[in-house]
Design a protein around this motif. Sequence first.
Motif, mmCIF file in Angstrom:
data_model
loop_
_atom_site.group_PDB
_atom_site.id
_atom_site.type_symbol
_atom_site.label_atom_id
_atom_site.label_comp_id
_atom_site.label_asym_id
_atom_site.label_seq_id
_atom_site.Cartn_x
_atom_site.Cartn_y
_atom_site.Cartn_z
ATOM 1 N N ARG A 151 0.887 -1.144 0.134
ATOM 2 C CA ARG A 151 -0.128 -0.046 0.129
ATOM 3 C C ARG A 151 0.903 1.398 -0.050
ATOM 4 O O ARG A 151 0.472 2.167 -0.558
ATOM 5 N N ASN A 152 2.111 1.263 0.710
ATOM 6 C CA ASN A 152 3.145 2.309 0.793
ATOM 7 C C ASN A 152 3.963 2.460 -0.332
ATOM 8 O O ASN A 152 4.813 3.305 -0.440
ATOM 9 N N LEU A 153 4.050 1.661 -1.306
ATOM 10 C CA LEU A 153 5.096 1.359 -2.298
ATOM 11 C C LEU A 153 4.516 2.369 -3.496
ATOM 12 O O LEU A 153 3.267 2.307 -3.917
ATOM 13 N N PHE A 154 5.538 3.088 -4.035
ATOM 14 C CA PHE A 154 5.361 3.696 -5.454
ATOM 15 C C PHE A 154 5.159 2.799 -6.451
ATOM 16 O O PHE A 154 5.601 1.647 -6.307
ATOM 17 N N THR A 167 9.563 7.945 -0.302
ATOM 18 C CA THR A 167 9.382 7.317 0.773
ATOM 19 C C THR A 167 8.344 8.251 1.675
ATOM 20 O O THR A 167 8.313 9.425 1.640
ATOM 21 N N ILE A 168 7.901 7.446 2.791
ATOM 22 C CA ILE A 168 6.896 8.168 3.712
ATOM 23 C C ILE A 168 7.692 8.668 5.024
ATOM 24 O O ILE A 168 8.311 8.003 5.698
ATOM 25 N N VAL A 169 7.420 10.105 5.140
ATOM 26 C CA VAL A 169 8.300 10.693 6.377
ATOM 27 C C VAL A 169 7.198 10.907 7.330
ATOM 28 O O VAL A 169 7.377 11.082 8.547
ATOM 29 N N TRP A 172 0.149 15.342 -4.820
ATOM 30 C CA TRP A 172 -0.837 15.769 -6.050
ATOM 31 C C TRP A 172 -0.981 14.819 -6.794
ATOM 32 O O TRP A 172 -1.705 14.633 -8.026
ATOM 33 N N SER A 173 0.133 13.764 -7.192
ATOM 34 C CA SER A 173 0.423 12.944 -8.642
ATOM 35 C C SER A 173 0.112 11.698 -8.023
ATOM 36 O O SER A 173 -0.623 10.955 -8.399
ATOM 37 N N THR A 174 0.832 11.137 -6.956
ATOM 38 C CA THR A 174 0.938 9.706 -6.860
ATOM 39 C C THR A 174 -0.142 9.351 -5.941
ATOM 40 O O THR A 174 -0.496 8.111 -5.886
ATOM 41 N N GLY A 175 -0.657 10.269 -5.150
ATOM 42 C CA GLY A 175 -1.750 9.975 -4.127
ATOM 43 C C GLY A 175 -1.332 9.333 -2.794
ATOM 44 O O GLY A 175 -2.076 9.092 -1.908
ATOM 45 N N SER A 176 -0.047 9.179 -2.846
ATOM 46 C CA SER A 176 0.592 8.749 -1.498
ATOM 47 C C SER A 176 0.398 9.815 -0.306
ATOM 48 O O SER A 176 0.437 10.898 -0.734
ATOM 49 N N GLU A 177 0.374 9.275 0.971
ATOM 50 C CA GLU A 177 0.307 10.263 2.067
ATOM 51 C C GLU A 177 1.487 10.317 2.887
ATOM 52 O O GLU A 177 1.910 9.381 3.326
ATOM 53 N N GLY A 178 2.058 11.776 3.128
ATOM 54 C CA GLY A 178 3.041 11.886 3.690
ATOM 55 C C GLY A 178 4.505 11.490 3.085
ATOM 56 O O GLY A 178 5.549 11.593 3.799
#
Lengths: 324, 324
Positions: A288-291, B171-173, B181-187
């Motif tokens: 879920r957290n991977l690019f 990587t998530i910090v 804005w583009s990948t949708g990942s959080e943080g």
Amino acid sequence: MSLTNLSRRVALGIDIGGTNTKFGVVNHRGEVLEKGGLRTDEYQKVEDFIDALSDSVQPLIEKYGTAENFDGIGVGIPNGNYYTGTIEQAANLPWKGIVPFGEMMKAKFNMRCTITNDANAAALGEMLFGAARGMKDFIMITLGTGVGSGIVANGNLIYGHDGFAGELGHTIVKPGGRKHWSTGSEGSLEAYASATGIAITAKKMRAEFPSSMLNQYPEDAINSKTVYECAVKEDPIAIEVFRYTGQKLGEALANFVMFSSPEAILLFGGVIKAGDFILKPTKLHMERNLFPIFRNKVRLVFSELDEADAAILGASALVLGSMK
Amino acid sequence: MSLTNLSRRVALGIDIGGTNTKFGVVNHRGEVLEKGGLRTDEYQKVEDFIDALSDSVQPLIEKYGTAENFDGIGVGIPNGNYYTGTIEQAANLPWKGIVPFGEMMKAKFNMRCTITNDANAAALGEMLFGAARGMKDFIMITLGTGVGSGIVANGNLIYGHDGFAGELGHTIVKPGGRKHWSTGSEGSLEAYASATGIAITAKKMRAEFPSSMLNQYPEDAINSKTVYECAVKEDPIAIEVFRYTGQKLGEALANFVMFSSPEAILLFGGVIKAGDFILKPTKLHMERNLFPIFRNKVRLVFSELDEADAAILGASALVLGSMK
């Protein structure tokens, strides 16, 4: 050197922990031919420890001929520095400061001696004899009392400029999170995913849910083993302890993957006995957290080495794996 | 090969971005002897782009003799895969899917062509010609519109098993933090430490503090440059924007250090023009989050390469650095 000669050659693998030391004679097929051990914590002086170790090991060396038949000695030890052969500021060992351990061993045994920390040794053991055979890029995570790691990239262990690379247990997975009982850092992976961390999580959660089966144990019996027993009996709180642990571990692994893009992550240590209770949430939260380009590529694998021998095999791999 | 011959040999370095492509002829001393460019986004078909590139580059090749005088072509390009020579799923390029770019270039130019992503190329450029000369272990972080990275360990770039290692911007910090804005990942690190992230932080903060000088600019003029201008004029909110950015960056760098224990971390890109406004908080929060054995060891350094030439130098380093 002929293959016949190679097959007769062996290495001495030594795993030194804060309490116990294990050693063994290992051949090039990864067979532990002999083994033994002694207490680490009985020797306040490192010289005395090395003398006692020599007394225990010498009969084994003689059994296999002489030091000449040995490729060398490999040592896995907390805070062992591969470059310098020293042990530096090891919190869990009786010997303080900077100890020139490799040199002292070489002088005593008249063999080359290569040292590194225990998790790096474990990674080498997996690469030579275990689940990472044939892999050039993988990360080994040891989930025991603490969380250790060894990182292999391009077929080589990453030691970093000072020999201390791969302390992934101390990376922060939740800024401002749980305070580490020993380092004082807040929100490190070790604070959540070690056996120690799991016990803390379990104690917190059982206090919130009086109906949990976990409340049937005395405080000091709460550990990853008893949480596992309750999870098997379908206690939802015990299952949640592993789910939460797996979430934190999975989030951390995602970051590690985006660093070195390994083919696999190997998990080792007492915590993995929880099996799918921890593996499934770990995998879920890693993915879920991977690019996107990293998704569904990285295998999450349990170690294949026998836990009793893994540390000795890993230590011996330090010299068996680097024959010239 | 004699030194005299070596000194006459050159490489073609090409940096391909979503909008523009820059190329140059580079010698073994890292001098850009010739340079030129073309638009990337004018060519919907990769074949047309390579034809146009060839038309621009061929005169330069002829000026230096023939293809024989060239060590090869190095290409830095988003999502460029070092192992396969392909560009894979590059969001910012006109050419979709998996493009066998290296093969097509080799066929067109009759030279070997090595490709990698732009941040990896930048790291190689620093190692050969810039601030990382002589270093075997360092991490390069590019802070531009996005956040890229290149990781060198044991003197080699880490490519990982699939060629995509070193995506540290993703990587998530801060788990559950700002949505990308583009990948949708959080943080992710990129959501905070890129120029884009800094503009978002600045817009949020100026809305909370009407007295901030940042409110004197129209919405679309808020960027790391204008925030810097306000910081220089001692606007506390502008200063806080960089402090907050540095905190997030420093926390991320601490984790990276505990992974590969680099001698230095090199920072590159438009964002570093903020100088100490960003460097000081970055250093503070990096050190604060490091496990003690890593503290006060890692240098935080700005790139030494001229920004206009860095991408070309980096790309050329791909082939200049691997001469056999």
